[in-house]
Write a protein that holds these residues in place. Structure first.
Motif, PDB file in Angstrom:
ATOM      1  N   ALA A 189       1.031  -1.272   0.010  1.00  0.00           N
ATOM      2  CA  ALA A 189      -0.052   0.043   0.056  1.00  0.00           C
ATOM      3  C   ALA A 189       0.915   1.097   0.132  1.00  0.00           C
ATOM      4  O   ALA A 189       2.016   1.165   0.486  1.00  0.00           O
ATOM      5  CB  ALA A 189      -0.954   0.064   1.186  1.00  0.00           C
ATOM      6  N   GLY A 270      -3.483   4.602   1.065  1.00  0.00           N
ATOM      7  CA  GLY A 270      -4.123   3.824  -0.152  1.00  0.00           C
ATOM      8  C   GLY A 270      -4.665   2.459   0.131  1.00  0.00           C
ATOM      9  O   GLY A 270      -4.228   1.870   1.124  1.00  0.00           O
ATOM     10  N   SER A 271      -5.366   1.662  -0.681  1.00  0.00           N
ATOM     11  CA  SER A 271      -5.675   0.420  -0.207  1.00  0.00           C
ATOM     12  C   SER A 271      -4.467  -0.586  -0.759  1.00  0.00           C
ATOM     13  O   SER A 271      -3.581  -0.108  -1.376  1.00  0.00           O
ATOM     14  CB  SER A 271      -6.962  -0.047  -1.377  1.00  0.00           C
ATOM     15  OG  SER A 271      -7.914   0.590  -1.256  1.00  0.00           O
ATOM     16  N   TYR A 273      -2.738  -3.625  -2.501  1.00  0.00           N
ATOM     17  CA  TYR A 273      -2.787  -4.331  -3.802  1.00  0.00           C
ATOM     18  C   TYR A 273      -1.777  -5.534  -4.042  1.00  0.00           C
ATOM     19  O   TYR A 273      -0.767  -5.575  -2.951  1.00  0.00           O
ATOM     20  CB  TYR A 273      -2.877  -3.549  -4.900  1.00  0.00           C
ATOM     21  CG  TYR A 273      -3.893  -2.422  -4.960  1.00  0.00           C
ATOM     22  CD1 TYR A 273      -4.858  -2.718  -5.673  1.00  0.00           C
ATOM     23  CD2 TYR A 273      -3.879  -1.200  -4.588  1.00  0.00           C
ATOM     24  CE1 TYR A 273      -6.262  -2.124  -5.774  1.00  0.00           C
ATOM     25  CE2 TYR A 273      -4.903  -0.355  -4.716  1.00  0.00           C
ATOM     26  CZ  TYR A 273      -6.167  -0.802  -5.249  1.00  0.00           C
ATOM     27  OH  TYR A 273      -7.119   0.213  -5.191  1.00  0.00           O
ATOM     28  N   GLU A 278      -0.583  -1.313  -9.636  1.00  0.00           N
ATOM     29  CA  GLU A 278      -1.540  -0.638  -8.797  1.00  0.00           C
ATOM     30  C   GLU A 278      -0.787   0.246  -7.883  1.00  0.00           C
ATOM     31  O   GLU A 278      -1.373   0.892  -7.128  1.00  0.00           O
ATOM     32  CB  GLU A 278      -2.487  -1.420  -8.346  1.00  0.00           C
ATOM     33  CG  GLU A 278      -3.143  -2.535  -9.231  1.00  0.00           C
ATOM     34  CD  GLU A 278      -4.005  -2.011  -9.965  1.00  0.00           C
ATOM     35  OE1 GLU A 278      -4.324  -0.648 -10.097  1.00  0.00           O
ATOM     36  OE2 GLU A 278      -4.790  -2.702 -10.623  1.00  0.00           O
ATOM     37  N   SER A 282      -2.768   3.255  -5.669  1.00  0.00           N
ATOM     38  CA  SER A 282      -2.861   3.203  -4.109  1.00  0.00           C
ATOM     39  C   SER A 282      -2.388   4.648  -3.830  1.00  0.00           C
ATOM     40  O   SER A 282      -2.800   5.127  -2.825  1.00  0.00           O
ATOM     41  CB  SER A 282      -1.934   2.241  -3.781  1.00  0.00           C
ATOM     42  OG  SER A 282      -2.012   2.096  -2.204  1.00  0.00           O
ATOM     43  N   GLN A 285      -4.997   7.205  -4.277  1.00  0.00           N
ATOM     44  CA  GLN A 285      -6.052   7.081  -3.131  1.00  0.00           C
ATOM     45  C   GLN A 285      -5.355   7.850  -1.736  1.00  0.00           C
ATOM     46  O   GLN A 285      -6.483   8.404  -1.278  1.00  0.00           O
ATOM     47  CB  GLN A 285      -6.221   5.772  -2.813  1.00  0.00           C
ATOM     48  CG  GLN A 285      -7.146   5.028  -4.060  1.00  0.00           C
ATOM     49  CD  GLN A 285      -7.109   3.565  -4.078  1.00  0.00           C
ATOM     50  OE1 GLN A 285      -6.493   2.687  -2.970  1.00  0.00           O
ATOM     51  NE2 GLN A 285      -7.938   2.602  -4.891  1.00  0.00           N
TER      52      GLN A 285
END
Length: 406
Positions: A189, A270-271, A273, A278, A282, A285
């Motif tokens: 993340a 962020g999320s 992954y 990604e 992230s 985000q």
């Protein structure tokens, strides 16, 4: 061949320490100037004292060791004494008596050589030998750090490429990782940190705080600055790696440092992954969490996954600005607030967020429930609100949350 000449003929730090430990028949440990473990060996494994074992396990001084060394003046001696000196036993941290000398290269301290005293202490000749070979060890540490720096520069360029959107496909990113010799985390993340008031010096120092917190030993983390934002890539080898907890810990240390410097930060995570492509997603985000924090008037979750409706606030705010929209109810309530303190607006927002309950709202605002009750009555007298109407209640909450800081 004399031991001194044999040491000078070896250009591998581990091999040098192995030789010294064998010949001196005692544990030898080498650390860099930041007290991070570089090499160690012992003629007999049971000779390692408890402090040795802790350092080997953590790869760095533990906090109790560091604090004890500071208080005892050991750290000051490390930085100022050129010749070997004795550090007496400290049972409270599991330290046996040791001899230590700085390892220097071209006048600069590169690290420290620790030799544990045994029943027979080192002779004066042994101390002279230790001093003489310390310069060779200093050069070896310098070579290691120079090589490490070159790799760190490659990693920095690779991650800058990611955040600049250079890699357009997952294949491009994989190729870039191989080109720069970067080990990509299997799960990750990205956290983002922004100073409320721009200060390049403090931002750089925050980067150092993050790097020190992570120690960056497993190469799964990376810290970089892009513009005014500090990005922290937090990686793990397993799906259950404690990435969120690590993010919270690092960001708390950053906040503590900023507070000491009378600065404040906004942050987001962020999320998580598993696809390296990604990383940028992230990071964006994490930036959205920061942006939402700028718009709202209450603390937000650190994590993007917990933002809920707040993740859309920027879009709604921008649309309202584009069409010149301002809620009539918000405008009237703003006019009621004495001296522009926005107390009524804040109270109503918190009241709605706490399901129109007086006591939780008062607790969130740190005021007496009667104060909340009085303010809500003020609002009801000025604005006809039907808080039983779900759509009106939701619209009003959005209007309050996107009214900005102005």
């Amino acid at each position: 061949m004399e031991l001194f000449d044999r040491v000078l003929s070896i250009n591998d730090l581990d091999a040098v320490i192995d030789l010294l430990s064998f010949e001196l028949e005692r544990p030898v440990i080498v650390e860099d100037a930041d007290y991070t473990l570089l090499a160690y060996n012992s003629h007999y494994i049971q000779h390692f004292d408890e402090a040795n074992q802790q350092t080997i396990f953590t790869k760095k001084w533990t906090l109790p060791i560091y604090e004890t060394f500071i208080e005892a003046g050991v750290v000051n001696k490390l930085k100022t004494y050129e010749r070997p000196f004795t550090v007496e036993a400290m049972p409270e941290i599991g330290l046996n008596t040791r001899i230590v000398v700085s390892a220097r290269h071209e006048g600069r301290i590169m690290g420290y050589i620790w030799i544990q005293q045994m029943e027979e202490p080192l002779t004066a000749e042994g101390l002279d030998l230790l001093y003489d070979i310390s310069f060779h060890i200093g050069r070896l540490i310098y070579d290691i750090q120079k090589s490490k720096l070159r790799q760190e520069e490659k990693e920095e360029r690779f991650y800058q490429n990611i955040f600049n959107g250079i890699y357009k496909t997952a294949l491009d990113l994989d190729w870039g990782a191989k080109e720069f010799g970067v080990q990509l985390p299997e799960h990750f993340a990205v956290a983002a940190v922004e100073l409320v008031e721009k200060d390049d010096k403090i931002l750089f120092n925050l980067q150092q705080v993050a790097q020190t917190s992570l120690q960056l030993e497993d190469k799964l983390h990376h810290v970089l600055i892009q513009g005014d934002i500090l990005f922290i890539v937090l990686g793990g080898k397993r799906a259950d790696a404690p990435i969120e907890a690590l993010a919270r810990e690092v960001i708390q240390r950053i906040r503590d440092y900023a507070k000491d410097k009378e600065a404040a930060v906004r942050s987001g995570v962020g999320s998580i992954y598993s696809d390296p492509f990604e990383l940028l997603k992230s990071a964006n985000q994490a930036k959205e969490v920061i942006q939402a924090a700028k718009l709202t008037h209450r603390p937000l979750s650190l994590y993007y996954k917990d933002l809920h409706i707040c993740r859309y606030l920027q879009v709604i705010h921008d649309k309202n600005k584009e069409i010149g929209y301002e809620s009539e109810a918000v405008r009237k309530i703003r006019e009621l607030d004495p001296n522009g303190k926005k107390e009524l607006l804040k109270t109503l927002e918190m009241y709605l967020l706490h399901n129109c309950k007086i006591k939780p709202t008062a607790a969130a605002l740190f005021v007496h429930p009667n104060t909340v009750n009085y303010r809500i009555n003020q609002i009801n007298e000025a604005v006809e609100l039907d808080l039983n109407d779900v759509m009106q209640k939701f619209q009003l909450l959005l209007d309050l949350m996107t009214r900005g800081k102005a």
